[in-house]
Design a protein around this motif. Structure first.
Motif, short mmCIF file in Angstrom:
data_model
loop_
_atom_site.label_atom_id
_atom_site.label_comp_id
_atom_site.label_asym_id
_atom_site.label_seq_id
_atom_site.Cartn_x
_atom_site.Cartn_y
_atom_site.Cartn_z
N ASP A 24 0.84 -1.20 0.00
CA ASP A 24 0.00 0.00 0.00
C ASP A 24 0.88 1.25 0.00
N GLU A 25 1.96 1.21 0.78
CA GLU A 25 2.82 2.39 0.88
C GLU A 25 3.48 2.68 -0.47
N ALA A 26 3.88 1.63 -1.16
CA ALA A 26 4.43 1.82 -2.52
C ALA A 26 3.36 2.48 -3.39
N GLY A 27 2.12 2.01 -3.27
CA GLY A 27 1.02 2.58 -4.05
C GLY A 27 0.80 4.05 -3.72
N HIS A 28 0.86 4.39 -2.44
CA HIS A 28 0.69 5.80 -2.04
C HIS A 28 1.78 6.66 -2.70
N GLY A 29 3.00 6.13 -2.69
CA GLY A 29 4.09 6.85 -3.33
C GLY A 29 3.76 7.10 -4.80
N LEU A 30 3.21 6.07 -5.47
CA LEU A 30 2.92 6.22 -6.90
C LEU A 30 1.83 7.26 -7.16
N TYR A 31 0.74 7.25 -6.34
CA TYR A 31 -0.28 8.28 -6.60
C TYR A 31 0.31 9.66 -6.40
N LEU A 32 1.17 9.77 -5.36
CA LEU A 32 1.70 11.09 -5.02
C LEU A 32 2.69 11.58 -6.06
N TYR A 33 3.54 10.69 -6.58
CA TYR A 33 4.43 11.12 -7.67
C TYR A 33 3.60 11.55 -8.88
N SER A 34 2.50 10.83 -9.14
CA SER A 34 1.64 11.22 -10.27
C SER A 34 1.04 12.60 -10.02
N ALA A 35 0.60 12.84 -8.78
CA ALA A 35 0.03 14.15 -8.46
C ALA A 35 1.09 15.24 -8.66
N ALA A 36 2.33 14.97 -8.24
CA ALA A 36 3.40 15.96 -8.40
C ALA A 36 3.66 16.21 -9.89
N GLU A 37 3.58 15.14 -10.70
CA GLU A 37 3.85 15.30 -12.14
C GLU A 37 2.86 16.23 -12.83
N THR A 38 1.64 16.35 -12.27
CA THR A 38 0.67 17.27 -12.88
C THR A 38 1.14 18.72 -12.74
N LEU A 39 2.16 18.94 -11.91
CA LEU A 39 2.68 20.30 -11.73
C LEU A 39 3.87 20.56 -12.65
N GLY A 40 4.09 19.63 -13.59
CA GLY A 40 5.11 19.87 -14.61
C GLY A 40 6.51 19.47 -14.19
N ILE A 41 6.62 18.49 -13.27
CA ILE A 41 7.97 18.03 -12.92
C ILE A 41 8.00 16.52 -13.10
N ASP A 42 9.16 16.00 -13.51
CA ASP A 42 9.29 14.57 -13.79
C ASP A 42 9.58 13.76 -12.54
N ARG A 43 8.97 12.58 -12.48
CA ARG A 43 9.24 11.66 -11.37
C ARG A 43 10.73 11.35 -11.26
N GLU A 44 11.35 11.15 -12.42
CA GLU A 44 12.78 10.83 -12.45
C GLU A 44 13.59 11.93 -11.75
N ASP A 45 13.21 13.19 -12.02
CA ASP A 45 13.93 14.31 -11.39
C ASP A 45 13.68 14.35 -9.89
N LEU A 46 12.44 14.04 -9.49
CA LEU A 46 12.12 14.04 -8.05
C LEU A 46 12.94 12.97 -7.34
N LEU A 47 13.03 11.79 -7.95
CA LEU A 47 13.81 10.71 -7.33
C LEU A 47 15.28 11.12 -7.22
N ASP A 48 15.76 11.81 -8.26
CA ASP A 48 17.13 12.26 -8.23
C ASP A 48 17.35 13.24 -7.06
N LEU A 49 16.37 14.13 -6.84
CA LEU A 49 16.49 15.08 -5.73
C LEU A 49 16.52 14.35 -4.38
N LEU A 50 15.74 13.28 -4.28
CA LEU A 50 15.75 12.48 -3.05
C LEU A 50 17.10 11.78 -2.86
N HIS A 51 17.57 11.17 -3.95
CA HIS A 51 18.79 10.36 -3.85
C HIS A 51 20.03 11.21 -3.60
N THR A 52 19.96 12.50 -3.92
CA THR A 52 21.11 13.36 -3.70
C THR A 52 20.90 14.26 -2.48
#
Ligand code: ACO
Length: 311
Positions: A73-101
Motif C-alpha cells: 500500500d505504501e508503494a502505491g501511495h508513493g505512486l499516486y503522489l508522484y503522479s500528483a506531483a507530475e501534474t505540476l510539470g515536474i518529472d518523477r525521475e527528477d524528483l527521485l534524483d532530488l531524493l537520492h542526492t
C-alpha cells in the motif's frame, strides 16, 4: 494580464474552488506543492524500509500476509503522489534524483530503527495514526490532484492504524515479555511521532503561506494536540503507558497537556543526522539502480508497442 490571473486565482482560493493542473497558478504555489507532495511521496517509499525489515520475520503467516499488503500500500501511495506531483510539470525521475542526492526531504520518522516485532505495532498505531491526523485535512487541499489522491490514501491509512493497534493489543495481553516488548516499542516511537507534525507553528517556515493558499488547513501544533488527545485514551485501552511524565488531563481546556518535545532532535534528524538516515538513503539508491532493467524494459516495450499500433 498577470495581475488579472492572480486576482482570479485568489478568488478561486477564497471561494474554495479547486485549482486544477491547467489553471494558472502563482509560481510560489506551484513550488510549495511540488515540495510538499514530493516530500510526502518520498516518505511513503522510504517508509517501506523500516517495515520491510520485518516481513521475513513476521511471527505467523497471517501477520506476514498483512504486513506485505501494508508495505505494498505504501508503494502505491508513493505512486499516486508522484503522479500528483507530475501534474505540476515536474518529472518523477527528477524528483527521485532530488531524493537520492539529499536535496529533497522525507519524513523524519523513517530514520528510526525497527528493533522488534512490536515496532510493527507501534508504527501502525502511532506513525500511521499521526499520518491520518495530518492527512485527513489534506483531502480538502486547494490543489485538486493532491486532495483527491489523499482520499484513498487516508482510507488505507485507517486500516494500517487498526492493524498496528491490533498487534499491540495482542502483545499487551500476552506474556509479560510480550507486554514489555510492546511497551518498549511505544516508548521509542512516541516522541518521534509527535515530531512528524513538524516544528512548532512559531518556527514553521511555510505554515502561514500554505494556510492562506488552502494547502494546510490546520497548524502543526493544532494537529499535534489532536493526535495526543486521540491517542491517550487508546493507550489506556491497550494497557500501555506513554513515556511522558508531564502528560496530564486539563479539565479546563478539555485537552491532554504534554511535556516538551526535543526540537533539537527533530532538527538533527531532518539535517540527516538521525540513527538511520544514511542507511535509508543508501538502500533507496541501491534499489533504484537494481530496478534500472525494469524501467528500461518498460520503455523498450512501450516504444515497440507504439510502433506496432502505428503500422
Ligand atoms: N520530517 C522532515 N522534514 C520536516 C518535518 C518532518 N517531520 N516537519 C517539517 N519538516 C521540514 C519541512 O519540509 C520544511 O523544510 P523545507 O522548507 O526544506 O521543505 C521545514 O521542516 C519547516 O517545516 P514547515 O514550515 O512546518 O513545513 P510544512 O509547511 O511543509 O509542514 C508538514 C510540514 C506538516 C510535514 C507538511 O509538509 C505536510 O503536511 N506534508 C504532507 C504529509 C507528509 O509528508 N507526511 C509524510 C509522513 S506520513 C507517511 O508517509 C506515513
Amino acid at each position: 494580464a498577470e495581475a488579472e490571473l492572480e486576482r482570479r486565482f485568489e478568488a478561486m482560493i477564497a471561494d474554495e474552488v479547486r485549482i486544477e493542473p491547467r489553471d494558472w497558478m502563482p509560481e510560489g504555489y506551484r513550488r510549495t506543492l511540488v515540495r510538499q507532495i514530493a516530500q510526502h511521496a518520498h516518505s511513503e517509499i522510504i517508509g517501506m524500509q523500516p517495515e520491510g525489515n520485518w516481513i521475513t520475520r513476521a511471527p505467523s503467516l497471517r501477520r506476514k500476509a498483512i504486513l506485505i499488503a501494508k508495505v505494498q500500500d505504501e508503494a502505491g501511495h508513493g505512486l499516486y503522489l508522484y503522479s500528483a506531483a507530475e501534474t505540476l510539470g515536474i518529472d518523477r525521475e527528477d524528483l527521485l534524483d532530488l531524493l537520492h542526492t539529499g536535496r529533497q526531504k522525507y519524513s523524519s520518522i523513517f530514520n528510526y530503527p525497527t528493533l522488534t516485532w512490536a515496532d510493527m505495532g507501534a508504527i501502525g498505531w502511532l506513525v500511521d495514526g499521526a499520518a491520518i491526523m495530518n492527512q485527513v485535512p489534506l483531502c480538502r487541499c486547494s490543489y485538486g490532484p493532491y486532495g483527491r489522491a489523499m482520499v484513498r490514501i487516508c482510507k488505507e491509512e485507517s486500516f494500517h492504524q487498526r492493524q498496528g493497534f491490533e498487534i499491540l493489543h495482542t502483545l499487551s495481553h500476552g506474556t509479560p515479555a510480550q507486554k514489555a516488548m510492546a511497551q518498549d516499542a511505544v516508548n521509542r516511537f512516541w516522541w518521534p511521532s509527535l515530531m512528524m507534525f513538524g516544528p512548532p507553528d512559531a518556527a514553521s517556515t511555510h505554515s502561514a503561506q500554505s494556510a492562506a493558499w488552502g494547502i494546510k488547513r490546520f497548524g502543526n501544533d493544532e494537529l499535534r494536540q489532536r493526535f495526543v488527545d486521540m491517542t491517550v485514551p487508546q493507550a489506556q485501552a491497550l494497557g500501555l503507558t506513554l513515556p511522558d511524565p508531564d502528560l496530564r488531563w486539563d479539565e479546563r481546556s478539555g485537552h491532554w497537556r504534554f511535556g516538551a518535545v526535543d526540537w533539537d532532535e527533530l532538527d538533527r534528524v531532518i539535517r540527516g543526522d538521525g540513527p538511520c538516515n544514511a542507511q535509508r538513503v543508501e538502500r533507496r539508491r541501491t534499489a533504484h539502480e537494481d530496478g534500472a532493467w525494469v524501467r528500461d524494459s518498460a520503455e523498450a516495450y512501450a516504444a515497440k508497442h507504439a510502433d506496432t499500433t502505428r503500422a
